[in-house]
Design an enzyme around this catalytic site. Structure first.
Site, PDB file in Angstrom:
ATOM      1  N   LYS A 197     -13.625  -2.490   4.826  1.00 42.32           N
ATOM      2  CA  LYS A 197     -12.996  -1.525   3.909  1.00 42.32           C
ATOM      3  C   LYS A 197     -13.111  -2.053   2.481  1.00 42.32           C
ATOM      4  CE  LYS A 197      -8.582   0.913   3.213  1.00 42.32           C
ATOM      5  NZ  LYS A 197      -7.217   1.139   3.745  1.00 42.32           N
ATOM      6  N   SER A 203      -5.687   5.992   4.616  1.00 41.92           N
ATOM      7  CA  SER A 203      -6.733   5.750   3.648  1.00 41.92           C
ATOM      8  C   SER A 203      -7.986   5.118   4.241  1.00 41.92           C
ATOM      9  CB  SER A 203      -6.199   4.828   2.543  1.00 41.92           C
ATOM     10  OG  SER A 203      -5.918   3.535   3.061  1.00 41.92           O
ATOM     11  N   SER A 256      -2.057   3.897   7.242  1.00 45.18           N
ATOM     12  CA  SER A 256      -3.466   4.050   6.879  1.00 45.18           C
ATOM     13  C   SER A 256      -4.466   3.411   7.830  1.00 45.18           C
ATOM     14  CB  SER A 256      -3.705   3.503   5.465  1.00 45.18           C
ATOM     15  OG  SER A 256      -3.110   4.349   4.521  1.00 45.18           O
TER      16      SER A 256
END
Length: 484
Positions: free
Chosen positions: A77, A155, A179
């Site tokens: 990420k 997210s 998330s």
């Protein structure tokens, strides 16, 4: 079976047994990433770096000196700083920032022998539930189609989409209010949010420092256990990391659920609750009961205040953390007539609408005259939420079973109202407010789309939590998105 269909456990074992080479496995993923660029899961593939790391891993494996994840290709990420590789948090304000250091979590993974395939898309500064706030555009859920463009959640939407579409063996994510778990539920993957302090936050771009926690998104619970074993550590550079021994989480999966007490919190039965979601929740109870668990009904009376309190605490911390982006020290800069004008122009151009919204909310609740009325009160509510969980666990409950999300993946652009979007986190936020571990496991398909069940555990009992999650996983089976 394609090489990209291997789970992390399978890939690790085959690499160690020299049945496959990291170079060929990595090359298969590089090809898959190129073939699915329309998903927009990766914002920065690093094929040259991946090939170099795979070559080094093969040399180590050849001599029998490889690490526990030697040669396993992962997606990262883009909230994790990676030395020498651009890190943006998917915001224009960081521009072409290239960190001169490595986050502790990714350093742990590279030390274990893992290979970096590239940086994954996310909501800007991890603020969002649909991966639509990214400066690089939205991620497409592989369960959707050209005619039905679905969110992969947020997210960590790039991470969940990449794992679901077999664009990496596993991926890192971060969880501030859901998330990791929410995108995992919407893509039919496993998402683990560890106890606050279990993984170091050093080198992870901060959103809300008292809530953020790194964790994995994987295809199976076993893979999540393997990832956490090598992500977790105490860290002198992070004062909030906790010096609790890292267990062999994979070995702990064999504990099962027989004799465990599983709580069903009545406050998670929202009205209206989709029929399919209620059915899967009930089915989850039955699966655990059939496996030998005792099911009890419990109450968490302050849960109803969790979402409101979260959207005071998180923006307040975000407004402080994001004050450092001023166009002076690093990242993008927009010229101005003087330094104040430059600050304002840089932040206006660099931040997206959702980030600006949260900065403004956070600044407001921390301002003179409102601090006691909003922020201080929210922190008191947070203490009550944490106490509710402590009371339930004190009654001998080992874990709680709840839905992960209010429904399946929705269409991109389908939720324009910010409050409607925030409600996607209604089942996940309490876990972050209390600093507890939580995991989302695929429960089944509703109208062809995956839904997840969430398990919430006691602090630092990730081992026990994952052993229960594995029972759910075995009962539910696995689900793969349709071929694109």
């Amino acid at each position: 079976m394609s090489l990209t269909d291997l789970t992390l456990a399978e890939a690790r074992d085959k690499l160690a047994a020299k049945e496959i080479r990291s170079a060929e496995l990595t090359e298969a993923y590089i090809g898959a990433i190129e073939a699915t660029r329309s998903l927009n899961a990766y914002i920065l593939p690093t094929p040259d770096k991946a090939r170099e790391m795979a070559k080094a891993s093969d040399a180590k494996l050849e001599t029998g000196k490889g690490g526990p994840l030697e040669g396993v290709p992962l997606g990262i990420k883009d909230l994790f700083c990676t030395e020498g590789v651009r890190t943006t948090a998917c915001s224009k304000i960081l521009g072409e920032f290239i960190p001169p250091y490595e986050s502790t979590v990714t350093r742990n993974l590279w030390d274990a022998g893992a290979v970096c395939l590239g940086k994954l898309n996310l909501d800007e500064f991890a603020m969002g539930s649909s991966n639509e706030t990214s400066a690089f555009g939205p991620v497409m859920n592989p369960w959707g189609s050209d005619n039905q463009r679905l969110t992969p959640g947020g997210s960590s939407g790039g991470s969940s989409a990449a794992v679901a579409a077999h664009l990496c063996v596993a991926a890192t994510g971060t969880d501030t209010g859901g998330s990791i778990r929410q995108p995992a539920a919407l893509t039919g993957t496993v998402g683990l949010k560890p106890t606050y302090g279990r993984c170091s936050r050093w080198g992870i771009v901060a959103f809300a420092s008292s809530l953020d926690q790194a964790g994995p998104i994987t295809r199976t619970v076993r893979d999540a256990a393997i990832m956490l074993t090598h992500m977790a550590s105490v860290d002198d550079k992070d004062s909030t990391s906790v010096d609790v021994p890292v267990e062999d989480y994979e070995a702990a999966l064999e504990r099962g659920v027989k004799g465990k007490k599983i709580g069903i919190p009545k406050e998670y039965s929202v009205d209206p609750m989709p029929e399919a979601l209620a059915a899967f929740w009930k089915q989850g109870e039955e699966w655990l009961r059939d496996a030998g668990a005792e099911i009890v009904h419990v109450s968490l009376p302050h849960t109803k205040y969790a979402l409101a309190a979260y959207y005071i605490v998180a923006p307040a911390e975000a407004s402080s953390n994001l004050a450092r982006y001023d166009g002076v020290r690093y990242g993008a800069r927009v010229p101005g007539d003087d330094i104040i004008d430059m600050y304002e122009a840089t932040r206006a151009a660099g931040f997206g609408d959702e980030v600006k919204r949260r900065i403004m909310i956070g600044t407001y609740v921390l301002s003179a005259g409102y601090y006691d009325a909003y922020y201080l009160r929210a922190q008191k509510v947070r203490t009550l939420i944490k106490r509710d969980f402590e009371n339930v666990f004190a009654q001998g409950v080992d874990a709680l079973l709840t839905p992960t999300t209010p429904g399946p993946a929705f269409e991109l652009g389908g939720k324009q109202d910010p409050v409607e979007m925030y409600l996607n986190d209604i089942f996940t936020v309490p876990v972050n407010m209390a600093g507890l571990p939580g995991i989302s496991v695929p429960a089944g398909l509703a109208n062809g789309l995956p839904l997840g069940l969430q398990l919430i555990g006691k602090p630092f009992d990730e081992a026990g939590l994952m052993s229960i999650a594995r029972t759910l996983e075995e009962a539910a089976g696995s689900f793969a998105p349709p071929a694109r």
